[in-house]
Design an enzyme around this catalytic site. Sequence first.
Site, PDB file in Angstrom:
ATOM      1  N   ARG A 233      45.812  39.459  39.009  1.00  0.00           N
ATOM      2  CA  ARG A 233      46.227  38.057  38.957  1.00  0.00           C
ATOM      3  C   ARG A 233      47.275  37.815  40.040  1.00  0.00           C
ATOM      4  O   ARG A 233      48.152  38.658  40.269  1.00  0.00           O
ATOM      5  CB  ARG A 233      46.826  37.716  37.592  1.00  0.00           C
ATOM      6  CG  ARG A 233      45.799  37.415  36.523  1.00  0.00           C
ATOM      7  CD  ARG A 233      45.076  36.099  36.748  1.00  0.00           C
ATOM      8  NE  ARG A 233      44.090  35.807  35.714  1.00  0.00           N
ATOM      9  CZ  ARG A 233      42.793  36.135  35.768  1.00  0.00           C
ATOM     10  NH1 ARG A 233      42.307  36.777  36.796  1.00  0.00           N
ATOM     11  NH2 ARG A 233      41.967  35.812  34.790  1.00  0.00           N
ATOM     12  N   GLU A 262      46.228  29.053  42.379  1.00  0.00           N
ATOM     13  CA  GLU A 262      44.883  28.791  42.930  1.00  0.00           C
ATOM     14  C   GLU A 262      44.473  27.346  42.708  1.00  0.00           C
ATOM     15  O   GLU A 262      44.797  26.777  41.669  1.00  0.00           O
ATOM     16  CB  GLU A 262      43.877  29.730  42.266  1.00  0.00           C
ATOM     17  CG  GLU A 262      44.182  31.193  42.578  1.00  0.00           C
ATOM     18  CD  GLU A 262      43.286  32.177  41.820  1.00  0.00           C
ATOM     19  OE1 GLU A 262      42.354  31.737  41.119  1.00  0.00           O
ATOM     20  OE2 GLU A 262      43.542  33.376  41.928  1.00  0.00           O
ATOM     21  N   HIS A 280      38.939  34.153  45.054  1.00  0.00           N
ATOM     22  CA  HIS A 280      38.749  34.610  43.667  1.00  0.00           C
ATOM     23  C   HIS A 280      37.255  34.791  43.343  1.00  0.00           C
ATOM     24  O   HIS A 280      36.719  34.090  42.470  1.00  0.00           O
ATOM     25  CB  HIS A 280      39.403  33.627  42.675  1.00  0.00           C
ATOM     26  CG  HIS A 280      39.662  34.247  41.322  1.00  0.00           C
ATOM     27  ND1 HIS A 280      40.737  33.906  40.545  1.00  0.00           N
ATOM     28  CD2 HIS A 280      38.988  35.186  40.604  1.00  0.00           C
ATOM     29  CE1 HIS A 280      40.707  34.586  39.403  1.00  0.00           C
ATOM     30  NE2 HIS A 280      39.646  35.383  39.430  1.00  0.00           N
TER      31      HIS A 280
END
Length: 316
Positions: A233, A262, A280
């Site tokens: 993360r 994000e 991602h």
Amino acid sequence: MPDKPSLVIANNFHADTIAKLDARYETHHLWRLSGSGRRKLIAELDGRCEAAASASWVCDELVYELSSLRVLSCFGVGVDGINFERAGEAGIAVTNTPDVLDDAVADIAIALILATTRDIVNADRFVRAGGWREGPFPFGMGLAGRALGVLGLGRIGSAVVRRAEPLGLRFAYHNRRAKADVAFPCYDSPRELAQHSDILLNVLPGGAETHGIVDLEVLAALGPEGILINVGRGSSVNESALVQALRRGLIAGAGLDVYANEPQVPAELLTMDNVVLLPHIGSATRETRAAMGQLVIDNLDSWFQSGKLLTEVSGN
Ligand code: NAP
Ligand code: 8YV
């Protein structure tokens, strides 16, 4: 299931899975509503809706106000978007999608390791720009004999190690608890792990406990030839410390799949040639996303048929 049970869809997560849920359940899409319509839906469903589906990285907090809710089936393994305190108080069990995404995420970790150590992205640009005709491309860093430090050696971290063994890497890790069945060293802190690593791979979950755990001290310990890879993360890496470490040459480079905020990526990282940036995509294969979606459905079906959950998860 004679009648279709009702199900709240809290967030928009995976279109194919949502379409399958629409076919199986009497679905109510909270995420499509705005303003008073949202509260109205929760009030209408109270007492007759016991299940919800959500993304795992974000969940509309209104679902915790549905007092009849008993199960929240989440798409994704990292459950940092779930408010476990509220879920626990409300008697809601939570499920996630472990295991089925390990291979895909581990593949991306290996891709980032190779892309950063062999400078793959710049090498491609070099050929396209005609640089090869002027001279050779600078040498990269070999992997055999180098130390890969895994910060968070769980399902995904172990899948990375299995892939990295044939590359000749050595391994070490840091978890809160050392694993009895792992032969390579477990260091007591992220800093000590970084000190003994050429490549530091972060696969930690998000949340308060890991927030900013990879800080300037850890990065400085990794050293001027060190590479940081993050597929866990973004919140567990202090991004301003990372920018500083890259700018000052405290580390050599970074390969990132995840970011603190994000889809925002720190502007400084966008200008740096020694950083590989992915949007991602760790679990983003068609097969893996379908398997994650199936597990969301299987958890719900199992709960409605037998009261049992397949992959219940707690918040720690
Ligand atoms: P996992 O099997 O639970 O592994 C996590 C590991 O981290 C565990 O071994 C745990 O060991 C360790 N850990 C947890 N908290 C820690 C702490 N505070 N300090 C040190 N170690 C700690 O989880 P996983 O399935 O491998 O997934 C890991 C994470 O990857 C997810 O939570 C998610 O955030 C991320 N992820 C990213 C993508 C992507 O697309 N890039 C996809 C899937 C998942 P101990 O309990 O012994 O500490
Ligand atoms: C996301 C992930 O679910 O499972 C996780 O924790 O980070 C990913 O698999 C995926 O990015 C969905 O967008």
